[in-house]
Scaffold this active site. Structure first.
Site, mmCIF file in Angstrom:
data_model
loop_
_atom_site.group_PDB
_atom_site.id
_atom_site.type_symbol
_atom_site.label_atom_id
_atom_site.label_comp_id
_atom_site.label_asym_id
_atom_site.label_seq_id
_atom_site.Cartn_x
_atom_site.Cartn_y
_atom_site.Cartn_z
ATOM 1 C CD GLU A 264 32.109 43.633 93.356
ATOM 2 O OE1 GLU A 264 31.053 43.462 93.469
ATOM 3 O OE2 GLU A 264 32.615 42.376 92.928
ATOM 4 C CG HIS A 283 29.464 41.059 91.447
ATOM 5 N ND1 HIS A 283 29.644 41.354 92.655
ATOM 6 C CD2 HIS A 283 28.855 39.871 91.380
ATOM 7 C CE1 HIS A 283 29.593 40.288 93.503
ATOM 8 N NE2 HIS A 283 28.799 39.317 92.802
#
Length: 534
Positions: A264, A283
């Site tokens: 990420e 997220h």
């Protein structure tokens, strides 16, 4: 004579309520735009600092902080802080471990419902000018079965909320006591396969460890019911991407909802395009106003406690111990943690822990050793990093009962530590001590047999139980050698009278892979085996 108030630096944005709490006691500077160089130049002026995830407090930076007494991390992880360097300097490192648990649980349910009712897909269709009511029919969650993999703090919150929707909840977590499942009205699966066989939805709440990486792979998906739906708000590495994609392509998995990914930030994930049955969010598990405010306020409370002599309940480094007790107990802390890890590596689960201390250590305050044992028992089995401070609360929320017994006299050795794990009707016991001027940790008993094995830090251990007959040790060693596994040490247990089973422990240069372990376990006469890293 007036004393200068403590100075606290808020280096990243936190809730206004948290800043206000700090300003009630201290001189506070909110400087969220400083560069790393500017922070390095000015950190020496502060007694406390509050950060989030962007600021990195390295050993070099901490060495510059002459006055620093507390580091507050507004969030769960402390990967961006050199905790060891802070501990050496006597600096308390505190986080906010419970700040986002409700947010993460609610986001899990939000994704579950969005997945069941095709909410984001229907929204995109309608805002694009199409009325496709018949296309987006979903399924109800009422009376469906939710399988929860990992039944720690967040998993338990998810279960409670799912039951409010009328769902049947089945959970797998061998490190949570059966009584805790009963208290929450949740069925306990003895194996992941039992959960897969009944679950309509599967949600992941496991920690990220070497053992859990790729937990949901091809074998797991094959064991699930046709049309299962999968939710992951925990760690991206828990799912084998290729296996999930194949399961979606085949129709085995009817849909997936993902909030986390292997790396990420990411915008080119394979399942972002061409999979209308996949729901994704960037997220967002902890991204609520309340969670962010809670993190700031909880961190501020810990900073206040650290700078005013209060109890820092979320410190992630070693708690205070008297110098006298530390002199005696300090060398036993590594032993205690490794014994906890070994006991848990042998036992299939845990309902209760019995901790026993013999010899001169029994005359001291052994709570530090008990904390170290708990840390070893729970390490890798909780959603957050386990440390000497949070271990008791993590054990309590899992329903693990802990008892201590002390005896000032030890037989055969000056001091002994005994750890017993009770799982169901079975008891799994390990015993150890330290030897020599350097207090090297030694294992003295495991799996019912006696040893004298030095437990070096990071050592790779493999334990095997096999029938007591000639050639067994050679067969095990040959199998490992044939697979390129070098044995540095091997020791066989001293049998009790009449035993028909031998236990051998081998120390290897590298961890024994699962495939090699299966090959050893397939040997005639080999009854069981474990791989444990100390």
């Amino acid at each position: 004579m007036l004393t200068e108030p403590c100075r606290v630096l808020v280096a990243e944005p936190i809730a206004d309520a948290g800043v206000a709490l700090l300003r009630e006691r201290f001189a506070v500077d909110v400087e969220t735009g400083w560069s790393a160089d500017e922070l390095a130049e000015r950190i020496a002026a502060y007694d406390g600092i509050v950060i989030r995830s962007a600021t990195r407090l390295t050993a070099e930076l901490i060495d510059r902080a002459d006055r620093l007494r507390v580091i507050g991390r507004a969030g769960i992880g402390v990967d961006n802080v050199d905790v060891e360097a802070a501990t050496r300097r006597g600096i308390v490192v505190a986080n906010a471990p419970q700040s986002n648990t409700v947010a993460a649980a609610e986001h899990t349910l939000a994704l579950l419902l969005a997945l069941a009712r095709n909410v984001p897909q229907a929204h995109a269709s309608l805002t694009a000018g199409r009325w496709e009511r018949s296309r987006f029919g979903g399924v109800e969650v009422y009376e469906k079965t939710l399988g929860v993999l990992g039944f720690g703090r967040i998993g338990q919150l998810v279960a409670a909320r799912a039951r409010a929707f009328g769902m049947r909840v089945v959970a797998f977590d061998p490190f949570v006591a059966a009584e805790r499942f009963r208290e929450l009205g949740v069925e306990r699966a003895e194996t992941p396969e039992q959960l897969y066989a009944v679950a309509d939805f599967v949600t992941l709440h496991l920690p990220k460890t070497a053992e859990t990486r790729g937990w949901l792979g091809a074998e797991a998906f094959a064991a699930m019911r046709d049309g299962v739906r999968v939710i992951n708000c925990a760690r991206g590495e828990l799912i084998d991407d290729a296996a999930l994609q194949a399961a979606l392509d085949s129709g085995k998995v009817a849909g997936a909802a993902l909030d986390v990914f292997p790396s990420e930030p990411i915008t080119d994930y394979p399942l972002f395009v061409g999979y209308p049955n996949v729901v994704v969010t960037p997220h967002l598990g902890a991204s609520t106003t309340e969670a962010q405010d809670r993190a700031g306020v909880q961190t501020a409370e810990q900073v206040v406690a650290a700078l005013t002599g209060g109890v820092v309940s979320t410190a992630v480094n070693i708690p205070a111990v008297s110098a006298e007790d530390m002199e005696v107990l300090g060398p036993f802390v590594p032993l205690a943690e490794r014994l906890g890890r070994l006991a848990m590596g042998i036992a299939p689960g845990v309902e209760r822990l019995e901790l026993e201390y013999f010899g001169r250590i029994a005359e001291r305050d052994t709570r530090l050793l008990s904390l170290a044992i708990l840390q070893g028992v729970l390490q890798g089995h909780a959603e957050e990093e386990v440390n000497l401070v949070n271990a008791p609360s993590l054990a309590e929320e899992r329903g693990i009962a802990v008892s201590e017994r002390k005896e000032p006299h030890a037989r055969d050795f000056t001091d002994l530590v005994r750890v017993s794990v009770l799982a169901g009707e079975e008891r799994y016991r390990v015993v150890g001590t330290t030897l020599g001027r350097r207090h090297r940790p030694h294992l003295l008993e495991a799996w019912g047999q006696r040893f004298n094995l030095q437990l070096d830090e990071g050592a790779h251990l493999a334990l095997f139980r096999y029938a007591n007959r000639p050639g067994m040790l050679g067969a095990v060693g040959s199998t490992l050698g044939r697979n390129g596994i070098n044995i540095s040490t091997a020791t066989q247990g001293v049998q009790r009278t009449g035993d028909e089973i031998n236990v051998v422990i081998v120390l290897t240069d590298a961890e024994v892979p699962e495939a090699v372990m299966r090959e050893v376990l397939d040997l005639p006469g080999v009854l069981d085996g474990r791989v444990i890293r100390t």
